[in-house]
Design an enzyme around this catalytic site. Structure first.
Site, short mmCIF file in Angstrom:
data_model
loop_
_atom_site.label_atom_id
_atom_site.label_comp_id
_atom_site.label_asym_id
_atom_site.label_seq_id
_atom_site.Cartn_x
_atom_site.Cartn_y
_atom_site.Cartn_z
N SER A 90 41.49 56.02 32.37
CA SER A 90 42.00 55.14 33.42
C SER A 90 41.36 53.75 33.39
CB SER A 90 41.81 55.78 34.79
OG SER A 90 40.47 56.20 34.97
N HIS A 148 37.63 51.74 37.58
CA HIS A 148 38.95 51.10 37.55
C HIS A 148 38.82 49.59 37.68
CE1 HIS A 148 41.38 54.91 38.83
NE2 HIS A 148 40.80 55.02 37.65
#
Length: 519
Positions: free
Chosen positions: A444, A499
């Protein structure tokens, strides 16, 4: 995060976005369609929130089912219907709307099968007069289709200007394209060009299919062969339709016996059915030469149209399920993630801590003692099939756009650099905070790097080229980023820090690589 949580947040954020966009569309162009989408999204959001209170373990699954049935399926279904209509496949479009209308009965789709039935019958030369009294739009479409099929363009133009008011025309994108074509067929090129400019926003309400069809008409009648080729590549037009408009543009740009022979060959393949009349008209009434009649103002509109089409091809292809060309590096990264996941299963399970540690999960204290390879390996490990599926979907949707803009090898370095860079900074921060035993896996961070790169690409298009489509896409992707970070905040199992770091690395590397590509 389990499937129920994932679906719950997907439904809530998607419905809020739907309502916001539908309200904006309704304020700019009030229509039953905009209100219908807003009501459906609001109802699904309300029911999902109610179920989250009554049955929290099932709320996401129930809301996800409603979201799939009443939002996602109709969204793609109606897009497919518009595509079929643009190809004049009215029978197939009618069969789709017979089902889809029940999913959106309050936003104007319930009458569509009736209208499409009239068009289908008109295609066969069988429009009964009784049909024309059922609905005003049906009467318009029936008459227009009869005249269009007979290639009676002067009569069609006169009928539209006499019987259809401007507000009625604005509410019916297919009728606008018929009006524009009648202007082109009768040689009124300046009104054709300015007509597109006048009705551009109204055509957008019918989707890019209607707008691009109108653009195709303008460009073909003005002899813009290169732009016609670009539009035909981006659309889903039938082979014969593509041949007809390519020959039309060539005939305007450079009339020749070869163009006439091309039309006659195409006509021989279709001795009946509508295309033969259109070709007969074209051969009997060659389009006028735009060099002899276009005003300077109309030429400026054509230049703007050229620029917008190129920018839409360059910046408008994000989040596509079917890339325009194979993104081989993206496919390679997908394959690597799948192979590593298979290795996890073989070695002891994708959710087994010992297996994750052995195969390369990021553990800051291990990196401190020299296991730097974890900074790379952790990007290809996933905790369970849901974690893998979500990340691979993001990679498949976002990767091709970045690969197309940066090129294969720059894109590969950006993906790996975003992932490794995020892991490196995450490790350094863990040293500072003393949280060195945490375990981190997943692609991610690298995928958020793709989002950062997309922002850099669109920002360059907006500032550097003044691209309106780049500005629109930039707003959309910034909204996606805000939604993603919001979800990260509420779900403790997700590392919002990783992230965010991936996003920053992607934006930075993307900006640098774009600068290098200009050298």
């Amino acid at each position: 995060m389990d499937l129920n949580q994932l679906l719950f947040w997907t439904v809530c954020l998607s419905c809020v976005t739907f309502v916001f966009r539908a309200m904006r569309a309704a304020s700019a162009h009030p229509s039953p369609q905009s209100r219908g989408w807003a009501w459906v999204a609001t109802a699904i959001l309300g029911l999902t929130l109610i179920f989250s209170y009554l049955f929290p373990a099932w709320a996401g699954l129930i809301g996800g089912s409603l979201w799939l049935l009443f939002l996602l399926i109709p969204l793609f279904g109606f897009a497919h219907v518009n595509q079929l209509i643009s190809q004049e496949r009215y029978g197939a479009a009618r069969r789709w709307t017979l089902v889809l209308r029940w999913l959106h009965p309050i936003d104007g789709w319930f009458e569509q099968p009736q209208i499409l039935k009239a068009l289908e019958m008109g295609q066969q030369g069988q429009i009964p007069p009784a049909w024309q009294h059922l609905h005003p739009r049906l009467a318009h479409n029936a008459t227009v289709f009869r005249l269009r099929r007979a290639a009676a363009w002067p009569e069609l133009l006169q009928w539209l200007e006499t019987h259809v008011t401007n507000p009625e025309l604005r509410q019916d994108p297919p009728l606008i394209t018929d009006y524009l074509r009648a202007l082109g067929e009768t040689g009124d090129l300046n009104r054709l060009v300015f007509g597109l400019q006048q009705y551009e926003r109204d055509l957008q309400r019918g989707g890019m299919v209607s707008l691009n069809l109108a653009r195709l008409l303008v460009l073909a009648f003005c002899g813009q062969t290169g732009a016609v080729h670009l539009l035909l590549q981006q659309g889903h037009y039938g082979r014969d339709t593509q041949a007809f408009w390519r020959l039309t543009a060539q005939g305007v740009a450079q009339p020749s016996p070869q163009v006439v022979a091309g039309f006659k060959a195409l006509q021989a393949q279709h001795p009946a059915g509508g295309l033969d009349e259109a070709i007969a008209w074209r051969l009997a009434h060659p389009p006028v030469n735009p060099a002899t009649c276009l005003t300077p103002a109309a030429s400026l509109v054509l230049q703007r149209l050229h620029r917008e089409i190129k920018q839409e091809i360059r910046y408008g292809q994000g989040l596509t399920l079917i890339p325009s060309r194979p993104p081989w590096i993206t496919y390679g990264f997908v394959a690597l993630n799948l192979a590593y996941f298979a290795l996890q299963i073989h070695q002891g399970g994708s959710q087994d801590p010992a297996t994750l540690d052995r195969l390369g999960a990021l553990i800051p204290v291990a990196v401190r003692f020299g296991e730097w390879w974890r900074l790379l390996a952790a990007n290809f490990l996933h905790y369970g099939w849901l974690h893998l599926a979500v990340n691979l979907l993001g990679l498949y949707l976002l990767g091709p756009f970045v690969e197309f803009h940066l090129g294969r090898w720059r894109y590969g370095w950006l993906y790996l650099g975003s992932g490794v860079g995020a892991m490196l900074v995450y490790t350094a921060l863990a040293f500072v905070t003393g949280d060195e035993q945490v375990r981190l896996v997943g692609a991610s961070a690298a995928i958020m790097g793709l989002l950062g790169a997309i922002v850099a690409i669109l920002l360059r298009g907006w500032w550097g080229e003044g691209s309106a489509i780049a500005a629109q896409r930039l707003k959309m992707f910034l909204g996606i980023i805000v939604l993603q970070l919001t979800v990260d905040f509420f779900i403790p199992e997700v590392s919002g820090l990783a992230h965010g770091l991936g996003l920053i690395w992607g934006f930075t590397l993307g900006s640098l690589l774009l600068m290098r590509s200009q050298d």
